[in-house]
Design a protein around this motif. Structure first.
Motif, PDB file in Angstrom:
ATOM      1  N   ALA A 102       0.853  -1.187   0.000  1.00 34.43           N
ATOM      2  CA  ALA A 102       0.000   0.000   0.000  1.00 34.43           C
ATOM      3  C   ALA A 102       0.887   1.233   0.000  1.00 34.43           C
ATOM      4  CB  ALA A 102      -0.917   0.010   1.220  1.00 34.43           C
ATOM      5  N   GLN A 103       0.320   2.322  -0.395  1.00 33.21           N
ATOM      6  CA  GLN A 103       1.001   3.608  -0.307  1.00 33.21           C
ATOM      7  C   GLN A 103       0.485   4.365   0.907  1.00 33.21           C
ATOM      8  OE1 GLN A 103       0.403   5.553  -4.113  1.00 33.21           O
ATOM      9  NE2 GLN A 103       2.292   4.651  -4.908  1.00 33.21           N
ATOM     10  N   ALA A 104       1.310   5.222   1.426  1.00 27.93           N
ATOM     11  CA  ALA A 104       0.905   6.034   2.570  1.00 27.93           C
ATOM     12  C   ALA A 104      -0.408   6.739   2.263  1.00 27.93           C
ATOM     13  CB  ALA A 104       1.991   7.033   2.902  1.00 27.93           C
ATOM     14  N   GLY A 105      -1.334   6.665   3.211  1.00 32.28           N
ATOM     15  CA  GLY A 105      -2.639   7.280   3.029  1.00 32.28           C
ATOM     16  C   GLY A 105      -3.717   6.326   2.544  1.00 32.28           C
ATOM     17  N   ASP A 106      -3.313   5.158   2.070  1.00 30.89           N
ATOM     18  CA  ASP A 106      -4.269   4.161   1.593  1.00 30.89           C
ATOM     19  C   ASP A 106      -4.989   3.483   2.752  1.00 30.89           C
ATOM     20  OD1 ASP A 106      -2.451   2.854  -1.325  1.00 30.89           O
ATOM     21  OD2 ASP A 106      -3.619   4.691  -1.001  1.00 30.89           O
ATOM     22  N   SER A 107      -5.952   2.646   2.396  1.00 24.98           N
ATOM     23  CA  SER A 107      -6.665   1.820   3.353  1.00 24.98           C
ATOM     24  C   SER A 107      -6.473   0.352   3.019  1.00 24.98           C
ATOM     25  CB  SER A 107      -8.159   2.154   3.349  1.00 24.98           C
ATOM     26  OG  SER A 107      -8.389   3.476   3.800  1.00 24.98           O
ATOM     27  N   VAL A 162      -2.866   4.619   6.221  1.00 18.21           N
ATOM     28  CA  VAL A 162      -1.691   3.875   6.669  1.00 18.21           C
ATOM     29  C   VAL A 162      -0.424   4.699   6.454  1.00 18.21           C
ATOM     30  CG1 VAL A 162      -2.746   1.612   6.362  1.00 18.21           C
ATOM     31  CG2 VAL A 162      -1.505   2.664   4.454  1.00 18.21           C
ATOM     32  N   LYS A 163       0.553   4.398   7.286  1.00 12.36           N
ATOM     33  CA  LYS A 163       1.824   5.114   7.255  1.00 12.36           C
ATOM     34  C   LYS A 163       2.955   4.098   7.049  1.00 12.36           C
ATOM     35  CE  LYS A 163       0.032   8.416  10.660  1.00 12.36           C
ATOM     36  NZ  LYS A 163       0.244   9.027  11.994  1.00 12.36           N
ATOM     37  N   VAL A 216       3.985  -0.653   3.587  1.00  9.39           N
ATOM     38  CA  VAL A 216       3.494   0.667   3.207  1.00  9.39           C
ATOM     39  C   VAL A 216       4.664   1.505   2.717  1.00  9.39           C
ATOM     40  CG1 VAL A 216       2.272   2.736   3.938  1.00  9.39           C
ATOM     41  CG2 VAL A 216       1.687   0.512   4.955  1.00  9.39           C
ATOM     42  N   SER A 217       4.531   2.004   1.513  1.00  9.48           N
ATOM     43  CA  SER A 217       5.576   2.860   0.966  1.00  9.48           C
ATOM     44  C   SER A 217       5.181   4.319   1.158  1.00  9.48           C
ATOM     45  CB  SER A 217       5.793   2.554  -0.508  1.00  9.48           C
ATOM     46  OG  SER A 217       4.606   2.783  -1.251  1.00  9.48           O
TER      47      SER A 217
END
Length: 121
Positions: free
Chosen positions: A12-17, A86-87, A119-120
């Motif tokens: 996931a990328q930062a900010g995703d759910s 996510v972070k 998380v990237s």
């Protein structure tokens, strides 16, 4: 035989759910409190969230409070961890566990095999 199996991890990328699922067997949800823990590389396993066996009381680690939600579906014998915003520091292997009402690893009797969340930033 008690079985816990986690699903739903991934990239996931930062900010995703992301939503993690923990499929359980038998009467686990009525007998035990259900927790989520995580373990990052080189770190100890740490508490994330716990759901009291009545299904009405929750507790969260400060680091995820307001972003993560633990819940369950009794009909599906499944516990969820909804992860919002996510972070990078949420990167870890996530485990579900059944046991006592506690934030301590040792209080939990049964564990799943874990699912990786990366998380990237």
């Amino acid at each position: 035989q008690v079985q816990l199996a986690e699903f739903g991890g991934g990239l996931a990328q930062a900010g995703d759910s992301l939503r993690l699922s923990c499929a359980t067997s038998g009467d686990i949800l009525s007998l035990y409190n259900m927790g989520w823990f995580r373990q990052a590389p080189g770190k100890e396993r740490e508490f994330v969230a716990v759901l009291e066996r009545s299904g009405s009381v929750t507790r969260y680690a400060d680091s995820v409070k307001g972003r993560f939600t633990i819940s369950r579906d009794n009909a599906k014998n499944t516990v969820y961890l909804q992860m919002n915003n996510v972070k990078a520091e949420d990167t870890a292997v996530y485990y579900c566990a059944a046991g006592g009402w506690s934030t301590e690893v040792d209080a939990y009797v049964y564990w799943g095999q874990g699912t990786q969340v990366t998380v990237s930033s």
